[in-house]
Motif scaffolding. Structure first.
Motif, PDB file in Angstrom:
ATOM      1  N   GLY A   1       0.782  -1.232   0.000  1.00  0.00           N
ATOM      2  CA  GLY A   1       0.000   0.000   0.000  1.00  0.00           C
ATOM      3  C   GLY A   1       0.808   1.274   0.000  1.00  0.00           C
ATOM      4  N   HIS A   2       1.972   1.261  -0.628  1.00  0.00           N
ATOM      5  CA  HIS A   2       2.845   2.430  -0.656  1.00  0.00           C
ATOM      6  C   HIS A   2       2.396   3.423  -1.729  1.00  0.00           C
ATOM      7  CE1 HIS A   2       6.380   0.382   1.539  1.00  0.00           C
ATOM      8  NE2 HIS A   2       5.258  -0.240   1.811  1.00  0.00           N
ATOM      9  N   LEU A   3       2.670   4.697  -1.502  1.00  0.00           N
ATOM     10  CA  LEU A   3       2.349   5.727  -2.485  1.00  0.00           C
ATOM     11  C   LEU A   3       3.174   5.558  -3.754  1.00  0.00           C
ATOM     12  CD1 LEU A   3       2.100   8.838  -0.128  1.00  0.00           C
ATOM     13  CD2 LEU A   3       0.227   7.440  -1.071  1.00  0.00           C
ATOM     14  N   THR A   4       4.449   5.201  -3.584  1.00  0.00           N
ATOM     15  CA  THR A   4       5.338   4.902  -4.707  1.00  0.00           C
ATOM     16  C   THR A   4       5.723   3.445  -4.578  1.00  0.00           C
ATOM     17  OG1 THR A   4       6.241   7.151  -4.696  1.00  0.00           O
ATOM     18  CG2 THR A   4       7.549   5.453  -5.800  1.00  0.00           C
ATOM     19  N   ALA A   5       5.452   2.658  -5.606  1.00  0.00           N
ATOM     20  CA  ALA A   5       5.755   1.224  -5.553  1.00  0.00           C
ATOM     21  C   ALA A   5       7.257   1.010  -5.341  1.00  0.00           C
ATOM     22  CB  ALA A   5       5.307   0.534  -6.830  1.00  0.00           C
ATOM     23  N   PRO A   6       7.622   0.339  -4.249  1.00  0.00           N
ATOM     24  CA  PRO A   6       9.043   0.111  -4.002  1.00  0.00           C
ATOM     25  C   PRO A   6       9.553  -1.144  -4.695  1.00  0.00           C
ATOM     26  CG  PRO A   6       7.781  -0.763  -2.178  1.00  0.00           C
ATOM     27  CD  PRO A   6       6.785  -0.140  -3.144  1.00  0.00           C
ATOM     28  N   VAL A   7      10.856  -1.205  -4.844  1.00  0.00           N
ATOM     29  CA  VAL A   7      11.525  -2.466  -5.156  1.00  0.00           C
ATOM     30  C   VAL A   7      11.554  -3.191  -3.811  1.00  0.00           C
ATOM     31  CG1 VAL A   7      13.688  -3.540  -5.851  1.00  0.00           C
ATOM     32  CG2 VAL A   7      12.946  -1.395  -6.923  1.00  0.00           C
ATOM     33  N   THR A   8      11.028  -4.399  -3.745  1.00  0.00           N
ATOM     34  CA  THR A   8      10.889  -5.083  -2.465  1.00  0.00           C
ATOM     35  C   THR A   8      11.634  -6.407  -2.443  1.00  0.00           C
ATOM     36  OG1 THR A   8       8.693  -4.080  -2.199  1.00  0.00           O
ATOM     37  CG2 THR A   8       9.192  -5.962  -0.792  1.00  0.00           C
ATOM     38  N   LEU A   9      12.254  -6.688  -1.302  1.00  0.00           N
ATOM     39  CA  LEU A   9      12.904  -7.972  -1.045  1.00  0.00           C
ATOM     40  C   LEU A   9      12.378  -8.516   0.270  1.00  0.00           C
ATOM     41  CD1 LEU A   9      16.629  -7.030  -1.832  1.00  0.00           C
ATOM     42  CD2 LEU A   9      15.048  -8.285  -3.329  1.00  0.00           C
ATOM     43  N   ILE A  10      12.157  -9.834   0.319  1.00  0.00           N
ATOM     44  CA  ILE A  10      11.702 -10.506   1.535  1.00  0.00           C
ATOM     45  C   ILE A  10      12.871 -11.305   2.106  1.00  0.00           C
ATOM     46  CG2 ILE A  10      10.077 -12.194   2.503  1.00  0.00           C
ATOM     47  CD1 ILE A  10       8.671  -9.727   1.338  1.00  0.00           C
TER      48      ILE A  10
END
Length: 177
Positions: A125-134
């Motif tokens: 639900g971020h305003l700017t889509a992040p690059v995400t790592l789990i």
């Protein structure tokens, strides 16, 4: 005195459990519901800004806290979100190997890019889509707790649900001694 509700203020049903949530936590609860996630957003009596505080309030291990750490990718100023076990420190060099050079994000950057305050950054639900790592270490656990948009708000999910909700790859991001 006039008891009318302003047309610009949202009308809430007092019987609706979402009505009692702070705005950002309510937004997360609605987003989770829209994604088919059925577990509620829970408000902690004390802050959950740190993994230890959240774990103490929930009665779970620190490892079960899925903390959201935000960085700034240097080449394009894009947010980089690492969702890590609360028991781990994030190895910035490992993250940079995955996404390119990164820098620490300050509170202003976090708020502008995510819409959340530090300590309440939700994995989605971020305003700017992040690059995400789990963090790969999260997959060894049965149950996780993640921030739900507010320093006192959290929600429960499985590691598999976290991966599905974020669509993010699983990576070794933990600092090892």
């Amino acid at each position: 005195m006039d008891n009318e509700v302003s047309s610009s203020a949202p009308a809430f049903d007092a019987a609706d459990p979402l009505a009692a949530l702070p705005d950002a936590a309510r937004r997360v609860a609605l987003l989770l519901r829209d994604c088919g996630h059925r577990k509620p957003v829970v408000m902690l009596p004390a802050t959950g800004k740190t993994s230890a505080e959240a774990a103490a309030g929930l009665g779970c291990s620190v490892a079960q806290i899925a903390k959201s750490i935000l960085f700034r990718r240097c080449e394009d100023d894009r947010p980089v979100l690492v969702v890590a076990s609360g028991a781990n420190r994030v190895d910035e060099h490992k993250v940079a190997q995955q996404v390119g050079p990164i820098a620490r994000a300050d509170a202003k950057f976090v708020r502008e890019k995510t819409g959340y305050a530090i300590g309440g950054v939700c994995p989605i639900g971020h305003l700017t889509a992040p690059v995400t790592l789990i963090d790969a270490d999260l997959l060894a656990l049965d149950s996780l707790w993640a921030a739900a948009g507010h320093p006192h708000a959290v929600f429960n999910l499985s590691p598999q649900e976290l991966v599905a909700l974020t669509g993010a790859p699983v990576a070794d991001v933990a600092l090892r001694a």
